[in-house]
Scaffold this active site. Sequence first.
Site: not given
Length: 538
Positions: A9-10
């Site tokens: 996940v960013s």
Amino acid sequence: MKVAVYARVSTEQQASEGTSIDTQIEMCIHKAHALGLHQIEVYKENGASGEDIQRPEMDRLRQDVAAGKISHVICAHPDRLSRDLTDKLIVCREFERKNVELIFCDTEYRNTPEGQLFFNLQSAIAQYELSMIRKRTSRGRLKAVEKQNKIMPMRCAPFGYDLVDGKLVINEEEAKIVRKIYKWYVHDHLTLREIGNRLVQLGVMPKRKESKHWHQSSISRILTNQVYIGIYLYNRRKTKKLKGEKTKSGNPKKIYEYRDESEWVNAEVPAIIDKDLFELAQEQRRKNLTNTGNAKYNYLLKGIIRCGHCGRIWNGTTYTGRRNKQTGQREKYRCYRCPNKNPRKYGEGGQKCPAPTLRAESIEEYIWNLILQTVADRDTIVTQFEKSAESVNHQLKETMEVLKGKIKHKEKEREKVKIMFRREVISEEEMTRDLSVINKELKALRTEAEALQVQFSENVKNRHEEQVAQVMDYVEKLVHHEADLPFDKKRRIIQLLLDEIRLSFNEDQTQCEITCAGYLDTLIKHRNIDSSRQYQKI
Ligand SMILES: [Zn+2]
């Protein structure tokens, strides 16, 4: 081997992307358990961009895969691996090549346009890689031939050479023989048969030690193989398996196809024969081939003449006579000959038949005249056919009676078994066993009887009516002196009237006894034509 769960996940998008990293991991683990997979290692990528494939956890996963530690990679969605399609494909191929199974929790992905493109590309790339690998290996082999003159696909060196360390080296003993064979063929005009006999006389054995004789084809191969002038062409042909077709031994059937000439590779081999001599041999061969003529001749008695000496069926063949002094031409004759007269194998086991060769015209004329003499009138033929059919019917009837008797006997036996059970002489088990045996036998007998019945009715109908009609049709024309019947009609008559012609010669082969089997024989007897006497040699 471990099961890898990869989640990413960013930082910026964590909230907006909806699926938090822990949810992803939970989904993946759930999937793993559903598939019965345990020993899970989690690769948790926090705050890394999907654009860049170089990420710490991704690197660790790729290393572990490369090291062969991973059996499965589970991921929520392909986008978690990378946002970039190319990167995604690269990573997937990397995994696949290590036989890692890649599982996505989002099964719907496959049905999206991007998903379809992804999977199509994936399989296209796999195909492409496979063909590259194939190309590389065959190119590698070709390089070996080109560079070191290594000849790899050969199991046994051609006669005249030895296979040493992948190279052909001249075997001097055999090379001498090869030169002799060419000389005999080109300068002395020997036939392949004469060459074969000479080789046997010289005690020369072919390359494969298990074969004790020379076959015509192996001599022919020596006279045509370019290897003897130093040319060994490799990569000329490719094999193609024919789908669904099998050879007698059950292997898939293959066909050969020639590649484009530009793909052929020439491996240099030490020459045994010089080019001029080789060319002369090829010329001689072409001449011989046209001389024997591929012309097709008709043989009326093809497949019908049986050798009275060795029992084989004779061949229809041609015979080339002496050269005519005036025209310089060699005349050709049609003839019949026992295949054992000149066996194509020279050496041990080649038993020659003493029967002489017969000119085709003379024996054909003889047999044809015999037919003309016998089938002169309609009544005779009809009576003969009827008699013959009757006698067959009689035999069939007799066999049928025997069968009926056997069936009755078996039925009685069956009743006896039942009575014995009722009187408590045998147990139920014994009865069942005995009955099953008897029923089987009965069934077999009845099948036999049915088949016989079919044969019986066919014999009455077809054999009799049709054949009489056919023969009569021809015979009628014959009787009315329709002299020149076409070959196929003559052949048909002969096939109908003759099963076999047996030829036996006396010791000095001046006389020949001809015995005919088939309807003709019955007709001969009926007409009181004496066919048992000895005929002049034809
Ligand atoms: Zn024979």
